[in-house]
Design a protein around this motif. Structure first.
Motif, PDB file in Angstrom:
ATOM      1  N   PHE A   1     -69.032  -1.104 -20.608  1.00  0.00           N
ATOM      2  CA  PHE A   1     -69.374  -2.329 -21.337  1.00  0.00           C
ATOM      3  C   PHE A   1     -70.273  -3.252 -20.510  1.00  0.00           C
ATOM      4  CE2 PHE A   1     -65.368  -1.126 -23.465  1.00  0.00           C
ATOM      5  CZ  PHE A   1     -65.817  -1.106 -24.767  1.00  0.00           C
ATOM      6  N   PHE A   2     -70.023  -3.277 -19.196  1.00  0.00           N
ATOM      7  CA  PHE A   2     -70.761  -4.192 -18.321  1.00  0.00           C
ATOM      8  C   PHE A   2     -71.926  -3.526 -17.588  1.00  0.00           C
ATOM      9  CE2 PHE A   2     -66.423  -5.837 -18.695  1.00  0.00           C
ATOM     10  CZ  PHE A   2     -66.675  -7.140 -19.085  1.00  0.00           C
ATOM     11  N   GLY A   3     -72.118  -2.244 -17.824  1.00  0.00           N
ATOM     12  CA  GLY A   3     -73.198  -1.547 -17.152  1.00  0.00           C
ATOM     13  C   GLY A   3     -72.864  -1.163 -15.726  1.00  0.00           C
ATOM     14  N   PHE A   4     -71.570  -1.178 -15.385  1.00  0.00           N
ATOM     15  CA  PHE A   4     -71.147  -0.796 -14.043  1.00  0.00           C
ATOM     16  C   PHE A   4     -71.127   0.726 -13.910  1.00  0.00           C
ATOM     17  CE2 PHE A   4     -68.275  -4.799 -13.885  1.00  0.00           C
ATOM     18  CZ  PHE A   4     -69.352  -5.574 -13.498  1.00  0.00           C
ATOM     19  N   PRO A   5     -71.417   1.245 -12.717  1.00  0.00           N
ATOM     20  CA  PRO A   5     -71.180   2.673 -12.494  1.00  0.00           C
ATOM     21  C   PRO A   5     -69.684   2.931 -12.463  1.00  0.00           C
ATOM     22  CG  PRO A   5     -71.818   1.588 -10.447  1.00  0.00           C
ATOM     23  CD  PRO A   5     -71.997   0.577 -11.541  1.00  0.00           C
ATOM     24  N   THR A   6     -69.273   4.123 -12.844  1.00  0.00           N
ATOM     25  CA  THR A   6     -67.839   4.429 -12.891  1.00  0.00           C
ATOM     26  C   THR A   6     -67.207   4.400 -11.503  1.00  0.00           C
ATOM     27  OG1 THR A   6     -68.390   6.791 -12.830  1.00  0.00           O
ATOM     28  CG2 THR A   6     -68.024   5.807 -14.987  1.00  0.00           C
ATOM     29  N   ASP A   7     -68.017   4.543 -10.464  1.00  0.00           N
ATOM     30  CA  ASP A   7     -67.488   4.503  -9.091  1.00  0.00           C
ATOM     31  C   ASP A   7     -67.761   3.157  -8.414  1.00  0.00           C
ATOM     32  OD1 ASP A   7     -70.207   4.749  -8.876  1.00  0.00           O
ATOM     33  OD2 ASP A   7     -70.182   6.392  -7.418  1.00  0.00           O
TER      34      ASP A   7
END
Length: 299
Positions: A168-174
């Motif tokens: 949702f926030f455009g963060f990488p999963t790691d």
């Protein structure tokens, strides 16, 4: 108290302080709110249902990324289909996967002679492109994460919740495992005997403690400095689904509610009681700020 409504580290205009104090006394008491009967909105529901169907696709993609496998037995995903968001039969699960031929390819393993699944080259290329974009936007993601923690209770949040909402926030999963350790002066990961990790913000930045709505409002009020506009009511735009007609009592309550001071989610609101008009103002402001930090301004 009035000091709990405005952070001590910011300037406060005496006139605005009196205004905030007045409203905190008059509207910081629990009250009943006129109910509005919610009706279905077919166009909005159609968009929502379409986006929900994409969630399992992304979860399947994330399984490949998590295990770092190019291919895996199809059975491995089938028995986990409920965890992937698909409460359906094995046959329908396979039909669902085959509906996305640009993402997945099902083939018969040459040794086991059983169905296996792999990502298509087109999907792999998109994943590489997404990873490159995320790496280039690391600083923006760090700022976004700091703001999320600043509006969280005690500036803390469970690490797994950040990972769950990463898309949702455009963060990488790691983000938590790879990016956060690079900023030990800003973040701290701890477990403290609990079965999960908690991410805590170590450094508060007053320059980040302004909501997108407040920034736009301040820019639109010419001739007034920020501390002179603090405490003024900021109206929230309201729209109703087709067929929803609030009663006059609800309109009257909303009109009074819109005239209350803007309660920023970055403010210390310890003195504001739950289930009060001021608490509702703060909650709406919080939702606005969270949505402003998402990629599509929705969640």
């Amino acid at each position: 108290s009035c000091s709990s409504l405005v952070q001590s580290s910011t300037k406060r205009h005496p006139c605005q302080m009196n205004k905030v104090c007045f409203f905190s006394v008059c509207f910081n008491t629990r009250t009943s709110i006129p109910r509005i009967r919610i009706k279905k909105d077919p166009p909005l529901d159609a968009v929502s249902d379409k986006e929900k169907s994409i969630v399992p696709v992304l979860k399947i993609r994330d399984v490949f990324l998590h295990f770092k496998k190019e291919s895996m037995p199809f059975r491995f995903l089938t028995i986990r289909r409920r965890n992937l968001g698909l409460r359906t039969t094995e046959e329908r699960f396979e039909d669902f996967v085959r509906d996305y031929p640009t993402m997945f390819e099902i083939f018969i393993h040459h040794e086991e002679e059983l169905p296996w699944i792999k990502l298509t080259q087109e999907a792999i290329d998109l994943i590489k492109e997404e990873k490159m974009i995320q790496e280039n936007q690391e600083q923006e993601n760090v700022v976004k994460l700091r703001k999320l923690l600043m509006i969280s209770r005690n500036q803390k949040m469970r690490a797994n919740r950040i990972t769950m909402a990463a898309s949702f926030f455009g963060f990488p999963t790691d983000l938590v495992s790879r990016v956060v350790p690079n900023y030990p002066d800003l973040f701290e990961l701890s477990q403290n005997g609990k079965p999960y990790e908690t991410l805590e913000l170590l450094l508060w930045d007053e320059n980040l403690a302004e909501t997108e709505k407040k920034a736009k409002a301040s820019a639109s009020i010419s001739g007034l400095k920020d501390f002179e506009t603090r405490g003024y009511p900021l109206k929230f735009e309201t729209r109703y689904s087709p067929g929803v007609v609030p009663k006059q009592k609800a309109f009257a309550y909303l009109d009074k509610w819109q005239k209350l001071p803007y309660i920023s989610p970055y403010m210390d609101t310890e003195g504001i009681l739950d289930h009060t008009p001021l608490a509702d103002r703060r909650m709406v402001a919080l939702l606005h700020e969270v949505l402003s930090l998402t990629l599509e301004k929705k969640i």
